[in-house]
Design a protein around this motif. Structure first.
Motif, PDB file in Angstrom:
ATOM      1  N   ASP A  31       0.836  -1.202   0.000  1.00 57.88           N
ATOM      2  CA  ASP A  31       0.000   0.000   0.000  1.00 57.88           C
ATOM      3  C   ASP A  31       0.873   1.256   0.000  1.00 57.88           C
ATOM      4  O   ASP A  31       0.613   2.212  -0.747  1.00 57.88           O
ATOM      5  N   VAL A  32       1.884   1.253   0.835  1.00 55.10           N
ATOM      6  CA  VAL A  32       2.771   2.416   0.950  1.00 55.10           C
ATOM      7  C   VAL A  32       3.494   2.680  -0.364  1.00 55.10           C
ATOM      8  O   VAL A  32       3.573   3.830  -0.829  1.00 55.10           O
ATOM      9  N   ILE A  33       4.032   1.624  -0.968  1.00 57.17           N
ATOM     10  CA  ILE A  33       4.753   1.790  -2.234  1.00 57.17           C
ATOM     11  C   ILE A  33       3.818   2.327  -3.308  1.00 57.17           C
ATOM     12  O   ILE A  33       4.156   3.274  -4.039  1.00 57.17           O
ATOM     13  N   PHE A  34       2.633   1.735  -3.425  1.00 64.31           N
ATOM     14  CA  PHE A  34       1.682   2.219  -4.423  1.00 64.31           C
ATOM     15  C   PHE A  34       1.301   3.676  -4.162  1.00 64.31           C
ATOM     16  O   PHE A  34       1.214   4.483  -5.093  1.00 64.31           O
ATOM     17  N   ASP A  35       1.053   4.022  -2.903  1.00 65.41           N
ATOM     18  CA  ASP A  35       0.648   5.381  -2.568  1.00 65.41           C
ATOM     19  C   ASP A  35       1.736   6.411  -2.872  1.00 65.41           C
ATOM     20  O   ASP A  35       1.441   7.594  -3.084  1.00 65.41           O
ATOM     21  N   ASN A  36       2.986   5.967  -2.869  1.00 66.85           N
ATOM     22  CA  ASN A  36       4.108   6.878  -3.106  1.00 66.85           C
ATOM     23  C   ASN A  36       4.854   6.533  -4.401  1.00 66.85           C
ATOM     24  O   ASN A  36       6.018   6.903  -4.576  1.00 66.85           O
ATOM     25  N   GLN A  37       4.147   5.881  -5.268  1.00 68.94           N
ATOM     26  CA  GLN A  37       4.732   5.382  -6.513  1.00 68.94           C
ATOM     27  C   GLN A  37       5.377   6.483  -7.354  1.00 68.94           C
ATOM     28  O   GLN A  37       6.407   6.264  -8.010  1.00 68.94           O
ATOM     29  N   GLU A  38       4.777   7.677  -7.337  1.00 69.67           N
ATOM     30  CA  GLU A  38       5.283   8.754  -8.195  1.00 69.67           C
ATOM     31  C   GLU A  38       6.726   9.122  -7.875  1.00 69.67           C
ATOM     32  O   GLU A  38       7.444   9.669  -8.722  1.00 69.67           O
ATOM     33  N   GLN A  39       7.187   8.828  -6.649  1.00 74.49           N
ATOM     34  CA  GLN A  39       8.577   9.119  -6.296  1.00 74.49           C
ATOM     35  C   GLN A  39       9.562   8.195  -7.002  1.00 74.49           C
ATOM     36  O   GLN A  39      10.760   8.488  -7.044  1.00 74.49           O
ATOM     37  N   LEU A  40       9.051   7.107  -7.568  1.00 68.72           N
ATOM     38  CA  LEU A  40       9.924   6.089  -8.159  1.00 68.72           C
ATOM     39  C   LEU A  40       9.810   6.004  -9.676  1.00 68.72           C
ATOM     40  O   LEU A  40      10.391   5.115 -10.292  1.00 68.72           O
ATOM     41  N   TYR A  41       9.062   6.915 -10.276  1.00 71.17           N
ATOM     42  CA  TYR A  41       8.945   6.906 -11.731  1.00 71.17           C
ATOM     43  C   TYR A  41      10.302   7.190 -12.375  1.00 71.17           C
ATOM     44  O   TYR A  41      11.156   7.872 -11.796  1.00 71.17           O
ATOM     45  N   ASN A  42      10.476   6.709 -13.586  1.00 70.97           N
ATOM     46  CA  ASN A  42      11.745   6.888 -14.297  1.00 70.97           C
ATOM     47  C   ASN A  42      12.166   8.354 -14.362  1.00 70.97           C
ATOM     48  O   ASN A  42      13.311   8.700 -14.060  1.00 70.97           O
ATOM     49  N   PHE A  43      11.229   9.238 -14.771  1.00 70.19           N
ATOM     50  CA  PHE A  43      11.603  10.637 -14.960  1.00 70.19           C
ATOM     51  C   PHE A  43      11.901  11.332 -13.639  1.00 70.19           C
ATOM     52  O   PHE A  43      12.650  12.316 -13.600  1.00 70.19           O
TER      53      PHE A  43
END
Length: 215
Positions: free
Chosen positions: A116-128
């Motif tokens: 849940d935490v990873i999905f909720d903060n997924q934008e921090q891990l995008y390629n760009f």
């Protein structure tokens, strides 16, 4: 045109990896692969399996719905199992997958909450978002997220350098390849691929598929 060439190259690379993984013997795990959601029982008449990439937007979109399905039917009717399938064109997907095994070793009851935490903060891990960062920067980003579950940063950081968890993530990916998984989310019902299922499916869409199987 350049973007099309890049996408084509990635598909060729993924296809080659799939063929290689299918042809090679996957190391035999000591227990069944995947993470069972909230005590889903092995005797349940419906076994729903989802192959997901924690850094994939489509996986994130599908995540709340499939959890609702599992909760609605209950563990005696639906056993929902998560399988990790980090996609090679998502730069940080493998590190995110490896972190799940580190959390499992620390406290297995936190695995779903960690996803849940990873999905909720997924934008921090995008390629760009991480294109100007190295692997250690990304490890620190993921490790810092542990504070949301009161997990000490060192637990995840040390886990991401543990070869045991590295191997677990690799085996999970190879398992997906052996099942012809080529993207995420990828769904199976009672071990059969559900080709029409997609990230945009609603609870009602899933009910239309599952309810007839229970009659």
């Amino acid at each position: 045109m350049e973007r099309d060439r890049f996408a084509f190259a990635w598909h060729l690379l993924l296809s080659a990896a799939l063929i290689s993984a299918v042809r090679s013997q996957i190391p035999l795990p000591k227990h069944p692969l995947g993470f069972v959601y909230h005590g889903g029982e092995s005797s349940a008449p419906i076994h729903l399996t989802a192959f997901v990439d924690l850094t994939c937007p489509d996986s994130k979109q599908a995540w709340p719905t499939v959890k609702k399905i599992a909760d609605m039917y209950g563990p005696k009717v639906v056993q929902f199992t998560l399988q990790l399938f980090p996609l090679p064109y998502h730069t940080n997907a493998f590190i995110a997958a490896q972190s799940v095994y580190a959390v499992e070793a620390f406290n297995s009851s936190l695995v779903i909450s960690w996803m849940d935490v990873i999905f909720d903060n997924q934008e921090q891990l995008y390629n760009f978002q991480t294109m100007d960062k190295d692997r250690y920067d990304v490890i620190n980003i993921i490790s810092d997220l542990g504070s949301k579950l009161k997990i000490d940063k060192s637990v995840i950081k040390d886990g991401l350098s543990n070869t045991k968890f590295d191997e677990s993530a690799r085996i999970s990916w190879k398992h997906g390849c052996s099942r012809t998984v080529s993207g995420t989310p990828f769904f199976f019902i009672n071990d059969i691929f559900v080709s029409e299922a997609s990230a945009s499916w609603t609870v009602e869409d899933w009910k239309k598929l599952i309810d007839p199987l229970l009659k």
